[in-house]
Design a protein around this motif. Sequence first.
Motif, PDB file in Angstrom:
ATOM      1  N   MET A 138      38.285  31.056  49.661  1.00  0.00           N
ATOM      2  CA  MET A 138      39.421  31.758  49.078  1.00  0.00           C
ATOM      3  C   MET A 138      39.529  33.165  49.651  1.00  0.00           C
ATOM      4  SD  MET A 138      40.341  32.413  45.057  1.00  0.00           S
ATOM      5  CE  MET A 138      39.107  33.692  44.825  1.00  0.00           C
ATOM      6  N   GLU A 139      38.404  33.853  49.782  1.00  0.00           N
ATOM      7  CA  GLU A 139      38.423  35.213  50.317  1.00  0.00           C
ATOM      8  C   GLU A 139      38.890  35.231  51.772  1.00  0.00           C
ATOM      9  OE1 GLU A 139      35.006  37.362  47.573  1.00  0.00           O
ATOM     10  OE2 GLU A 139      34.399  36.364  49.440  1.00  0.00           O
ATOM     11  N   ASN A 140      38.532  34.232  52.528  1.00  0.00           N
ATOM     12  CA  ASN A 140      38.994  34.142  53.923  1.00  0.00           C
ATOM     13  C   ASN A 140      40.514  34.022  53.987  1.00  0.00           C
ATOM     14  OD1 ASN A 140      38.539  33.786  56.847  1.00  0.00           O
ATOM     15  ND2 ASN A 140      39.225  31.687  56.480  1.00  0.00           N
ATOM     16  N   THR A 141      41.068  33.209  53.089  1.00  0.00           N
ATOM     17  CA  THR A 141      42.522  33.046  53.035  1.00  0.00           C
ATOM     18  C   THR A 141      43.196  34.308  52.523  1.00  0.00           C
ATOM     19  OG1 THR A 141      42.326  30.660  52.702  1.00  0.00           O
ATOM     20  CG2 THR A 141      44.401  31.676  52.049  1.00  0.00           C
ATOM     21  N   MET A 142      42.584  34.981  51.541  1.00  0.00           N
ATOM     22  CA  MET A 142      43.163  36.209  51.023  1.00  0.00           C
ATOM     23  C   MET A 142      43.221  37.278  52.115  1.00  0.00           C
ATOM     24  SD  MET A 142      41.994  36.548  47.020  1.00  0.00           S
ATOM     25  CE  MET A 142      40.261  36.821  47.308  1.00  0.00           C
ATOM     26  N   ALA A 143      42.202  37.312  52.966  1.00  0.00           N
ATOM     27  CA  ALA A 143      42.208  38.271  54.078  1.00  0.00           C
ATOM     28  C   ALA A 143      43.392  38.005  55.004  1.00  0.00           C
ATOM     29  CB  ALA A 143      40.891  38.187  54.849  1.00  0.00           C
ATOM     30  N   LYS A 144      43.657  36.730  55.283  1.00  0.00           N
ATOM     31  CA  LYS A 144      44.798  36.368  56.121  1.00  0.00           C
ATOM     32  C   LYS A 144      46.117  36.753  55.447  1.00  0.00           C
ATOM     33  CE  LYS A 144      42.552  32.401  58.377  1.00  0.00           C
ATOM     34  NZ  LYS A 144      42.615  30.922  58.571  1.00  0.00           N
ATOM     35  N   ALA A 145      46.180  36.562  54.126  1.00  0.00           N
ATOM     36  CA  ALA A 145      47.408  36.897  53.400  1.00  0.00           C
ATOM     37  C   ALA A 145      47.692  38.388  53.465  1.00  0.00           C
ATOM     38  CB  ALA A 145      47.282  36.439  51.943  1.00  0.00           C
ATOM     39  N   VAL A 146      46.658  39.204  53.277  1.00  0.00           N
ATOM     40  CA  VAL A 146      46.837  40.652  53.332  1.00  0.00           C
ATOM     41  C   VAL A 146      47.273  41.087  54.727  1.00  0.00           C
ATOM     42  CG1 VAL A 146      45.611  42.860  53.199  1.00  0.00           C
ATOM     43  CG2 VAL A 146      45.271  41.135  51.420  1.00  0.00           C
ATOM     44  N   ALA A 147      46.690  40.457  55.743  1.00  0.00           N
ATOM     45  CA  ALA A 147      47.086  40.776  57.120  1.00  0.00           C
ATOM     46  C   ALA A 147      48.538  40.436  57.385  1.00  0.00           C
ATOM     47  CB  ALA A 147      46.182  40.031  58.098  1.00  0.00           C
ATOM     48  N   ALA A 148      49.055  39.463  56.598  1.00  0.00           N
ATOM     49  CA  ALA A 148      50.451  39.053  56.747  1.00  0.00           C
ATOM     50  C   ALA A 148      51.377  39.822  55.812  1.00  0.00           C
ATOM     51  CB  ALA A 148      50.579  37.554  56.476  1.00  0.00           C
ATOM     52  N   GLY A 149      50.833  40.819  55.120  1.00  0.00           N
ATOM     53  CA  GLY A 149      51.653  41.657  54.258  1.00  0.00           C
ATOM     54  C   GLY A 149      51.800  41.171  52.834  1.00  0.00           C
ATOM     55  N   LYS A 150      50.951  40.247  52.397  1.00  0.00           N
ATOM     56  CA  LYS A 150      50.996  39.719  51.043  1.00  0.00           C
ATOM     57  C   LYS A 150      49.729  40.104  50.280  1.00  0.00           C
ATOM     58  CE  LYS A 150      54.847  37.341  51.630  1.00  0.00           C
ATOM     59  NZ  LYS A 150      56.093  37.563  50.857  1.00  0.00           N
ATOM     60  N   GLN A 151      49.738  39.868  48.962  1.00  0.00           N
ATOM     61  CA  GLN A 151      48.529  40.030  48.165  1.00  0.00           C
ATOM     62  C   GLN A 151      47.689  38.761  48.271  1.00  0.00           C
ATOM     63  OE1 GLN A 151      48.803  41.726  44.100  1.00  0.00           O
ATOM     64  NE2 GLN A 151      50.985  41.939  44.504  1.00  0.00           N
ATOM     65  N   GLY A 152      46.403  38.902  47.971  1.00  0.00           N
ATOM     66  CA  GLY A 152      45.535  37.742  47.963  1.00  0.00           C
ATOM     67  C   GLY A 152      45.600  36.983  46.650  1.00  0.00           C
ATOM     68  N   ILE A 153      45.487  37.712  45.521  1.00  0.00           N
ATOM     69  CA  ILE A 153      45.408  37.050  44.218  1.00  0.00           C
ATOM     70  C   ILE A 153      45.941  37.972  43.137  1.00  0.00           C
ATOM     71  CG2 ILE A 153      43.056  37.880  43.696  1.00  0.00           C
ATOM     72  CD1 ILE A 153      42.509  35.053  42.496  1.00  0.00           C
ATOM     73  N   THR A 154      46.512  37.388  42.111  1.00  0.00           N
ATOM     74  CA  THR A 154      46.894  38.132  40.919  1.00  0.00           C
ATOM     75  C   THR A 154      46.136  37.555  39.732  1.00  0.00           C
ATOM     76  OG1 THR A 154      48.757  36.709  40.275  1.00  0.00           O
ATOM     77  CG2 THR A 154      49.220  38.482  41.837  1.00  0.00           C
ATOM     78  N   LEU A 155      45.765  38.426  38.813  1.00  0.00           N
ATOM     79  CA  LEU A 155      45.064  38.014  37.594  1.00  0.00           C
ATOM     80  C   LEU A 155      45.168  39.128  36.573  1.00  0.00           C
ATOM     81  CD1 LEU A 155      42.330  39.869  37.929  1.00  0.00           C
ATOM     82  CD2 LEU A 155      41.507  37.919  39.257  1.00  0.00           C
ATOM     83  N   THR A 156      44.738  38.853  35.357  1.00  0.00           N
ATOM     84  CA  THR A 156      44.806  39.879  34.325  1.00  0.00           C
ATOM     85  C   THR A 156      43.526  40.699  34.292  1.00  0.00           C
ATOM     86  OG1 THR A 156      45.217  40.322  31.982  1.00  0.00           O
ATOM     87  CG2 THR A 156      43.912  38.397  32.488  1.00  0.00           C
ATOM     88  N   GLY A 157      43.707  42.003  34.073  1.00  0.00           N
ATOM     89  CA  GLY A 157      42.576  42.895  33.902  1.00  0.00           C
ATOM     90  C   GLY A 157      42.765  43.790  32.688  1.00  0.00           C
ATOM     91  N   LYS A 158      43.714  43.454  31.846  1.00  0.00           N
ATOM     92  CA  LYS A 158      43.983  44.236  30.642  1.00  0.00           C
ATOM     93  C   LYS A 158      42.748  44.273  29.753  1.00  0.00           C
ATOM     94  CE  LYS A 158      47.034  44.144  26.573  1.00  0.00           C
ATOM     95  NZ  LYS A 158      48.125  43.370  25.917  1.00  0.00           N
ATOM     96  N   PRO A 159      42.349  45.441  29.245  1.00  0.00           N
ATOM     97  CA  PRO A 159      41.161  45.502  28.392  1.00  0.00           C
ATOM     98  C   PRO A 159      41.278  44.561  27.187  1.00  0.00           C
ATOM     99  CG  PRO A 159      41.881  47.719  28.984  1.00  0.00           C
ATOM    100  CD  PRO A 159      42.969  46.775  29.444  1.00  0.00           C
ATOM    101  N   GLY A 160      40.145  44.005  26.783  1.00  0.00           N
ATOM    102  CA  GLY A 160      40.120  43.194  25.578  1.00  0.00           C
ATOM    103  C   GLY A 160      39.926  41.713  25.804  1.00  0.00           C
ATOM    104  N   LEU A 161      40.354  40.948  24.813  1.00  0.00           N
ATOM    105  CA  LEU A 161      40.058  39.523  24.742  1.00  0.00           C
ATOM    106  C   LEU A 161      40.575  38.737  25.942  1.00  0.00           C
ATOM    107  CD1 LEU A 161      40.870  38.891  20.957  1.00  0.00           C
ATOM    108  CD2 LEU A 161      38.645  39.337  21.990  1.00  0.00           C
ATOM    109  N   GLU A 162      41.789  39.059  26.405  1.00  0.00           N
ATOM    110  CA  GLU A 162      42.366  38.303  27.512  1.00  0.00           C
ATOM    111  C   GLU A 162      41.487  38.374  28.766  1.00  0.00           C
ATOM    112  OE1 GLU A 162      46.800  38.154  28.262  1.00  0.00           O
ATOM    113  OE2 GLU A 162      46.717  39.850  26.897  1.00  0.00           O
ATOM    114  N   SER A 163      40.901  39.553  29.008  1.00  0.00           N
ATOM    115  CA  SER A 163      40.106  39.712  30.219  1.00  0.00           C
ATOM    116  C   SER A 163      38.753  39.015  30.120  1.00  0.00           C
ATOM    117  CB  SER A 163      39.925  41.197  30.546  1.00  0.00           C
ATOM    118  OG  SER A 163      41.077  41.694  31.198  1.00  0.00           O
ATOM    119  N   GLN A 164      38.205  38.878  28.922  1.00  0.00           N
ATOM    120  CA  GLN A 164      36.991  38.086  28.771  1.00  0.00           C
ATOM    121  C   GLN A 164      37.284  36.653  29.152  1.00  0.00           C
ATOM    122  OE1 GLN A 164      34.087  35.361  27.056  1.00  0.00           O
ATOM    123  NE2 GLN A 164      36.217  35.477  26.397  1.00  0.00           N
ATOM    124  N   TRP A 165      38.433  36.157  28.723  1.00  0.00           N
ATOM    125  CA  TRP A 165      38.859  34.783  29.018  1.00  0.00           C
ATOM    126  C   TRP A 165      39.110  34.631  30.521  1.00  0.00           C
ATOM    127  CZ3 TRP A 165      43.367  31.356  29.226  1.00  0.00           C
ATOM    128  CH2 TRP A 165      43.167  30.143  28.568  1.00  0.00           C
TER     129      TRP A 165
END
Length: 379
Positions: A138-165
Motif C-alpha cells: 500500500m505504501e508503495n502505491t501511495m508513493a506513486k499516487a503522491v508523485a502523480a499529484g494525488k493523496q495516498g490515503i484518507t482516514l479519520t484522526g478526530k480525537p475520541g472514540l472514532e479514532s480508536q475505532w
Amino acid sequence: MTLTVWHYYNTDGQVAGLQTLADSFEADHPGVTVKFQYVPVEQMTTKAVTAAGAKKGPDVLVFGASGTYSLAQAGAIEPMESWWDGFADKDQFPEGVMQTVDGELYGVQGYVNLLGLWYNQDLLDQLGAEVPTTIPEMENTMAKAVAAGKQGITLTGKPGLESQWQGFPWFTSAGFSYGDPEAAPMAQTYSMLQDWTAKGYLSKEAATWDQAVPFQQFAAGNSVFAANGNWQIGAAAEATFTYGVAPLPITSEGGVLLGGEVQNVGAFSEHKELAQEFLEDTFFSVDGELTLLDSFGSIPARADAASSSKISDDPLLSTFVDIVQKQGRPSPSPQVPSKNVNTVETLVGDYWSKAVAGQGTPDALADELMDQLVPLLQD
C-alpha cells in the motif's frame, strides 16, 4: 398484546425498515402489535437505567455497545445464554458480534458496521498498481499516487472514540493487544502515521476529520485509498471513477472492530418469550437482516446471509461480509474492563489523533499513552 421496542433510529429509511419488520412479525402473530419508541441516542442508556430502577422498561432494547455494561449493571438487561444457547441459528453469528460483561452474554449484534480499504481503480490502473494486501504494498502505491499529484490515503484522526475505532486495525496489526498492552506496537503505528504525513500520503488535517470528511476527499478523486466503512456505499455512488473495496492490508494479528447496535430482551418485559421470538424473527433472521441492509446500509452478521444474491452479487457488500467473517473483532474489546470502555477508547483515540497531528515523537506518545492506559486495563 403490545410489544414495545426502544431504539434511536431517526432517518426515514431506518424508520421504514423497522416498520417492515413490525408488519412481518404482526402478520405472523395475530393480536400482537409492535410499538417502536424512539429514544435519542444520548438518552438511551440513562432512560433505560432509570426505568430499570423503577422495575420497568421495554420488551426489547436496541442500544449502543458502549452502553452494555451500564445496562447490565443496572439490571435493564439480563444474561441471555439460556435463551441464545437454544436458538437454532446461533452458529451463524461470529464471535465478534457477541457483547459480554464479566464473561456473560448480554447482547448480540444482528448487523454490523465496519472498515474496509476503499480504492480508486482508475487511479490504480494509471499507476500500474494492484489492490494491496500488505502495508508495504500500500505504501508503495501511495508513493506513486503522491508523485502523480494525488493523496495516498484518507482516514479519520478526530480525537475520541472514532479514532480508536479507526486506529484499531493498524495498531493491532503491529501487535498491540488490550490484554497485554505494550508501548512498542503503538510507537510503531505512530511512526507509520507520521511517515505517511511526512511523505504526503496522509494530510495532517486528518487529525480533525471525522468519518465523513475523508470520504468526501476520496469520492472527489483526490486520494487513491480511503480507510472507511460500509455506510459510505451511498456516498460512493457520487464518484465519477471506478472504485472498489478490499480488506485492510493488515497482518493476521490485526482486526476490524464491528460496530452497530446491540439487541436484547428487556429485563422487565412482561412478554419475554414473545420478545425473544421477535428478535429471532427480525434482527436475527436472514430476511430481517436483509431488510435492515436495504434500510440501514448495515452488513448482516449472519454468515448464511452472504448466500443471498442481494449480497453475493454485489462486490462491495460481499467484500464487507467477508471482512466480518475474517477480520471482525468485538466492539468494545473484551479485554477492556467494561466500566472503563469509554475512558479507554477516548484516550486511545486522542493519542491516535496526536500522532497524526505530529504532537510528539512516536516513542514519547506511546509511553505517555501506556502510563495512562495500563492502570485502566487493570481495574
